[in-house]
Design a protein around this motif. Sequence first.
Motif, PDB file in Angstrom:
ATOM      1  N   THR A 558      43.543  53.600  28.394  1.00  0.00           N
ATOM      2  CA  THR A 558      43.484  52.370  29.183  1.00  0.00           C
ATOM      3  C   THR A 558      43.313  52.683  30.667  1.00  0.00           C
ATOM      4  O   THR A 558      43.795  53.694  31.169  1.00  0.00           O
ATOM      5  CB  THR A 558      44.759  51.522  29.005  1.00  0.00           C
ATOM      6  N   LEU A 559      42.602  51.787  31.336  1.00  0.00           N
ATOM      7  CA  LEU A 559      42.419  51.831  32.788  1.00  0.00           C
ATOM      8  C   LEU A 559      42.991  50.537  33.353  1.00  0.00           C
ATOM      9  O   LEU A 559      42.467  49.458  33.097  1.00  0.00           O
ATOM     10  CB  LEU A 559      40.934  51.954  33.145  1.00  0.00           C
ATOM     11  N   VAL A 560      44.091  50.646  34.096  1.00  0.00           N
ATOM     12  CA  VAL A 560      44.771  49.488  34.674  1.00  0.00           C
ATOM     13  C   VAL A 560      44.745  49.625  36.190  1.00  0.00           C
ATOM     14  O   VAL A 560      45.018  50.710  36.727  1.00  0.00           O
ATOM     15  CB  VAL A 560      46.224  49.392  34.165  1.00  0.00           C
ATOM     16  N   GLU A 561      44.424  48.537  36.870  1.00  0.00           N
ATOM     17  CA  GLU A 561      44.340  48.576  38.328  1.00  0.00           C
ATOM     18  C   GLU A 561      45.653  49.065  38.924  1.00  0.00           C
ATOM     19  O   GLU A 561      46.732  48.575  38.595  1.00  0.00           O
ATOM     20  CB  GLU A 561      43.998  47.198  38.880  1.00  0.00           C
ATOM     21  N   HIS A 562      45.551  50.054  39.777  1.00  0.00           N
ATOM     22  CA  HIS A 562      46.716  50.658  40.420  1.00  0.00           C
ATOM     23  C   HIS A 562      46.838  50.191  41.863  1.00  0.00           C
ATOM     24  O   HIS A 562      47.884  49.744  42.306  1.00  0.00           O
ATOM     25  CB  HIS A 562      46.580  52.184  40.367  1.00  0.00           C
ATOM     26  N   SER A 563      45.763  50.288  42.588  1.00  0.00           N
ATOM     27  CA  SER A 563      45.674  49.864  43.984  1.00  0.00           C
ATOM     28  C   SER A 563      44.188  49.793  44.307  1.00  0.00           C
ATOM     29  O   SER A 563      43.358  50.205  43.490  1.00  0.00           O
ATOM     30  CB  SER A 563      46.409  50.863  44.895  1.00  0.00           C
ATOM     31  N   PRO A 564      43.796  49.264  45.474  1.00  0.00           N
ATOM     32  CA  PRO A 564      42.365  49.116  45.764  1.00  0.00           C
ATOM     33  C   PRO A 564      41.586  50.421  45.565  1.00  0.00           C
ATOM     34  O   PRO A 564      41.918  51.450  46.146  1.00  0.00           O
ATOM     35  CB  PRO A 564      42.356  48.669  47.231  1.00  0.00           C
ATOM     36  N   GLY A 565      40.566  50.364  44.704  1.00  0.00           N
ATOM     37  CA  GLY A 565      39.718  51.526  44.448  1.00  0.00           C
ATOM     38  C   GLY A 565      40.327  52.558  43.520  1.00  0.00           C
ATOM     39  O   GLY A 565      39.749  53.630  43.326  1.00  0.00           O
ATOM     40  N   LEU A 579      49.842  62.603  26.905  1.00  0.00           N
ATOM     41  CA  LEU A 579      49.100  62.824  28.147  1.00  0.00           C
ATOM     42  C   LEU A 579      49.840  62.172  29.299  1.00  0.00           C
ATOM     43  O   LEU A 579      50.207  60.992  29.226  1.00  0.00           O
ATOM     44  CB  LEU A 579      47.700  62.225  28.023  1.00  0.00           C
ATOM     45  N   ASP A 580      50.085  62.932  30.351  1.00  0.00           N
ATOM     46  CA  ASP A 580      50.734  62.361  31.528  1.00  0.00           C
ATOM     47  C   ASP A 580      49.795  61.354  32.189  1.00  0.00           C
ATOM     48  O   ASP A 580      48.601  61.630  32.362  1.00  0.00           O
ATOM     49  CB  ASP A 580      51.091  63.458  32.534  1.00  0.00           C
ATOM     50  N   PRO A 581      50.305  60.170  32.563  1.00  0.00           N
ATOM     51  CA  PRO A 581      49.449  59.204  33.267  1.00  0.00           C
ATOM     52  C   PRO A 581      48.923  59.810  34.567  1.00  0.00           C
ATOM     53  O   PRO A 581      49.616  60.578  35.242  1.00  0.00           O
ATOM     54  CB  PRO A 581      50.403  58.035  33.552  1.00  0.00           C
ATOM     55  N   VAL A 582      47.678  59.492  34.908  1.00  0.00           N
ATOM     56  CA  VAL A 582      47.089  59.980  36.146  1.00  0.00           C
ATOM     57  C   VAL A 582      46.423  58.820  36.877  1.00  0.00           C
ATOM     58  O   VAL A 582      45.997  57.845  36.257  1.00  0.00           O
ATOM     59  CB  VAL A 582      46.050  61.105  35.904  1.00  0.00           C
ATOM     60  N   VAL A 583      46.363  58.941  38.180  1.00  0.00           N
ATOM     61  CA  VAL A 583      45.679  57.945  39.002  1.00  0.00           C
ATOM     62  C   VAL A 583      44.265  58.441  39.276  1.00  0.00           C
ATOM     63  O   VAL A 583      44.062  59.593  39.672  1.00  0.00           O
ATOM     64  CB  VAL A 583      46.432  57.709  40.326  1.00  0.00           C
ATOM     65  N   LEU A 584      43.276  57.575  39.035  1.00  0.00           N
ATOM     66  CA  LEU A 584      41.883  57.900  39.303  1.00  0.00           C
ATOM     67  C   LEU A 584      41.402  57.094  40.501  1.00  0.00           C
ATOM     68  O   LEU A 584      41.758  55.926  40.652  1.00  0.00           O
ATOM     69  CB  LEU A 584      41.000  57.566  38.099  1.00  0.00           C
ATOM     70  N   LYS A 585      40.602  57.725  41.331  1.00  0.00           N
ATOM     71  CA  LYS A 585      39.998  57.003  42.453  1.00  0.00           C
ATOM     72  C   LYS A 585      38.489  56.970  42.250  1.00  0.00           C
ATOM     73  O   LYS A 585      37.888  57.927  41.749  1.00  0.00           O
ATOM     74  CB  LYS A 585      40.356  57.651  43.786  1.00  0.00           C
ATOM     75  N   PHE A 586      37.883  55.851  42.641  1.00  0.00           N
ATOM     76  CA  PHE A 586      36.453  55.663  42.435  1.00  0.00           C
ATOM     77  C   PHE A 586      35.718  55.811  43.751  1.00  0.00           C
ATOM     78  O   PHE A 586      35.878  55.000  44.666  1.00  0.00           O
ATOM     79  CB  PHE A 586      36.184  54.284  41.833  1.00  0.00           C
ATOM     80  N   ASP A 587      34.967  56.891  43.864  1.00  0.00           N
ATOM     81  CA  ASP A 587      34.057  57.098  44.987  1.00  0.00           C
ATOM     82  C   ASP A 587      32.655  57.013  44.404  1.00  0.00           C
ATOM     83  O   ASP A 587      32.201  57.954  43.748  1.00  0.00           O
ATOM     84  CB  ASP A 587      34.284  58.463  45.645  1.00  0.00           C
ATOM     85  N   SER A 592      37.372  60.444  40.049  1.00  0.00           N
ATOM     86  CA  SER A 592      38.052  61.734  40.163  1.00  0.00           C
ATOM     87  C   SER A 592      39.550  61.481  40.139  1.00  0.00           C
ATOM     88  O   SER A 592      40.013  60.352  40.360  1.00  0.00           O
ATOM     89  CB  SER A 592      37.659  62.474  41.443  1.00  0.00           C
ATOM     90  N   ILE A 593      40.319  62.527  39.871  1.00  0.00           N
ATOM     91  CA  ILE A 593      41.775  62.403  39.798  1.00  0.00           C
ATOM     92  C   ILE A 593      42.360  62.494  41.194  1.00  0.00           C
ATOM     93  O   ILE A 593      42.029  63.396  41.971  1.00  0.00           O
ATOM     94  CB  ILE A 593      42.367  63.493  38.891  1.00  0.00           C
ATOM     95  N   ASP A 594      43.224  61.547  41.532  1.00  0.00           N
ATOM     96  CA  ASP A 594      43.921  61.537  42.825  1.00  0.00           C
ATOM     97  C   ASP A 594      45.321  62.090  42.607  1.00  0.00           C
ATOM     98  O   ASP A 594      46.258  61.361  42.263  1.00  0.00           O
ATOM     99  CB  ASP A 594      43.985  60.107  43.373  1.00  0.00           C
ATOM    100  N   ASP A 595      45.473  63.407  42.784  1.00  0.00           N
ATOM    101  CA  ASP A 595      46.775  64.035  42.545  1.00  0.00           C
ATOM    102  C   ASP A 595      47.821  63.608  43.561  1.00  0.00           C
ATOM    103  O   ASP A 595      49.022  63.770  43.325  1.00  0.00           O
ATOM    104  CB  ASP A 595      46.631  65.565  42.566  1.00  0.00           C
ATOM    105  N   GLY A 596      47.379  63.063  44.691  1.00  0.00           N
ATOM    106  CA  GLY A 596      48.338  62.643  45.709  1.00  0.00           C
ATOM    107  C   GLY A 596      48.927  61.270  45.464  1.00  0.00           C
ATOM    108  O   GLY A 596      49.894  60.874  46.140  1.00  0.00           O
ATOM    109  N   ALA A 597      48.384  60.525  44.524  1.00  0.00           N
ATOM    110  CA  ALA A 597      48.880  59.170  44.247  1.00  0.00           C
ATOM    111  C   ALA A 597      49.964  59.222  43.176  1.00  0.00           C
ATOM    112  O   ALA A 597      49.850  59.961  42.202  1.00  0.00           O
ATOM    113  CB  ALA A 597      47.739  58.268  43.803  1.00  0.00           C
ATOM    114  N   ASP A 598      51.001  58.429  43.370  1.00  0.00           N
ATOM    115  CA  ASP A 598      52.106  58.371  42.418  1.00  0.00           C
ATOM    116  C   ASP A 598      51.741  57.425  41.281  1.00  0.00           C
ATOM    117  O   ASP A 598      51.519  56.237  41.500  1.00  0.00           O
ATOM    118  CB  ASP A 598      53.375  57.872  43.126  1.00  0.00           C
ATOM    119  N   PRO A 599      51.679  57.919  40.037  1.00  0.00           N
ATOM    120  CA  PRO A 599      51.333  57.035  38.921  1.00  0.00           C
ATOM    121  C   PRO A 599      52.328  55.893  38.717  1.00  0.00           C
ATOM    122  O   PRO A 599      52.010  54.897  38.085  1.00  0.00           O
ATOM    123  CB  PRO A 599      51.338  57.976  37.705  1.00  0.00           C
ATOM    124  N   ASN A 600      53.537  56.050  39.265  1.00  0.00           N
ATOM    125  CA  ASN A 600      54.579  55.052  39.021  1.00  0.00           C
ATOM    126  C   ASN A 600      54.692  54.002  40.116  1.00  0.00           C
ATOM    127  O   ASN A 600      55.476  53.069  39.990  1.00  0.00           O
ATOM    128  CB  ASN A 600      55.931  55.744  38.862  1.00  0.00           C
TER     129      ASN A 600
END
Length: 678
Positions: A558-565, A579-587, A592-600
């Motif tokens: 699933t892809l659920v909106e986390h924050s803008p973009g 699988l650990d949840p990960v935050v993806l950013k769309f450029d 790509s995976i945004d390791d700096g974003a908190d999935p929670n």
Amino acid sequence: MDPLTGATADLCSVLDARQLLEFLGHTTTAVVIKNKNSSRIGKIAFGAFDDFNTLCREIQPHNGKSDIYVAQNIVDPDVRGRANNRLQPYATTTVGEGDFHRRGTLFIDCDPNRLKGINSTDEELAAGKEVADSIRAFLLDQWGVEPLVVMSGNGWHLYYAINEPTESPLPAAVLKYLKAKFETPRVTVDASTSDVPQLVRLPGTLNVKGDPIEGRPQRLSYVHTSPDERVVVTTEQLASLTLPAPTIAATTQRRGEWTDRKFRGMLDSSGTEYRIEQKTHPRYDNGIAYRVRHCPNHEHRQENEWRAEFWLNQDVPSFNCPSDQCSGVNKVTAGQMIAKLTGERESAAFDPLRFSLFRKQHAGDERRTIVEGFLRERDVGMAVGGTKTHKTFHAMQLSISVAAGIPFLGRYATTPGRVLYADYELFPNDIVKRVETMQRALGVSDAALENLEYVSMRGLDATAMDQVCDWLDTEIAPGTYALVIFDAIYRAYPDGFEENSNPHYTRLISRLDKTSKRQGNAFLLVHHTSKGNQANKKNTDIGSGAGAQSRAVDCHLTLVEHSPGKVLMRASLRSFAPLDPVVLKFDYPIWSIDDGADPNLASGNALMGVDDIVALLASEKPKKDFIREASNMLKAKGFYAPMTDVARIVELAIEEGRIVEVDRAKGKKYIAPAEGTK
């Protein structure tokens, strides 16, 4: 030497043990002791050693009492954190698939057939050696490589050095090949030893699997021969022995097996009017189809005469009729049609086996990984996203990654293979522009995209998923595609399909399963979310329609909106580790995976779970009061936390036993932390 056990006074040959460990390339050795007689260490003891002398000292007291094994592949040195240079008695954790970095060994086990749990006779042991010698000579001719040969006490082991990723299917394929070529009625060539965590007996230790009796002694395992140098078998050499070979499954007689003569007899005796047609496609046994004048399912008569057909595929009947009454959600089986013709009840389409035979028939079965952590061959996966989540870009990026064999999202390894992408929304020129833009951004060559096939389904006939499956089954050779993607499935449902029907969804996934079993591909279904905020839903509840859609598939991503973009990517998996949840950013145009974003955490849209609720409940409180207070506190922290969602998660915490509910005066409901209940 003890005449009954065949053991010498020195039960551990340090030289033999060292020879094997050096050949395996170990810097850290994982040791598992399976106890038989001693109660001091429990049934299992485990240790991880980077000091050989310590290893010998630790296992010596157990040699001759228990069976001693080591992991054949190269283990992560950090497993020493479980038991560092010592044996942990009563071990509950040893080593698993995720504890290994590489495959360093191809292990071939030639085991004489005998009753379970007893030792080999000298004659049986000699028969095992004869098979092992044949394999050794064959591989020397094919590869020019000598193995390390070990007499295990009851059989013979051949070890070849390799250097393959843990997900490589080649070791399993080679073992299947050797099993088919060399196995005899007296000796089994074990095709199941390709598992990454496979344990092997440590030579120089006594094999105590069976009690010693006359003619069947316990024996000391030892290194029989060792090569002058450790030569690594290359990937190309391994691949040279993965051509199709006869297997048990292909030669085993099935119950109720059909032949051409038997099938014609059935049609004749039932009074069915039919004609024989010559076919060239490999799915038709003997190159023939049985074209019937009238479909047994209903009265076609004039307009549909001679349109339905039967055929045999590996002696199994198949049936096809293009009528709406026989396809889509009304799809009928050959068994149902035969039952109509003969007036008999359709027999079950399965053949149960005793587990011992089932295990032997499927020994060494291994499904190739398509995307590490998500999809294997024959899996059916679903990728669900809402508006503004760019789910089609996500699916396209996955298709390009598999076609080119590059890591998906820069992290998840892929096995290169041919991909069919059926796009039901975009026009051809839009597909071309989008793929070319993504190709440049990902740095993928034109040659790599030769593995990628697209079809724009807009305006075409026969585009429902079941019709595409029929096309795959009848027109495409098995193994052609590694992955088939339907985007988006709401435009690919079969006629009469109801999205909110659990039976319809279950039947659809079962239809895909039948095709993937025959073709060997994985399916990915791109789907949309239901209406409303998805943040606090269970992962398997995200997706428009019946709940069976997530229960029936092997991967529900699933892809659920986390924050803008950005989106939060989660997956519910059947056969992979969580699988650990990960935050993806769309450029644009890639994810790509945004390791700096908190999935929670996210602004007003963070995922709220049981842990967050339990952390707020310090003592017993009225249930309604707590729900209101928790909603306000969580909103202040950035959670999407309406009272209805908080109440739902409180009930979930009660079900899990994390919170207890008690009745107080006048039936008023109170809740408290489980450990704080009085």
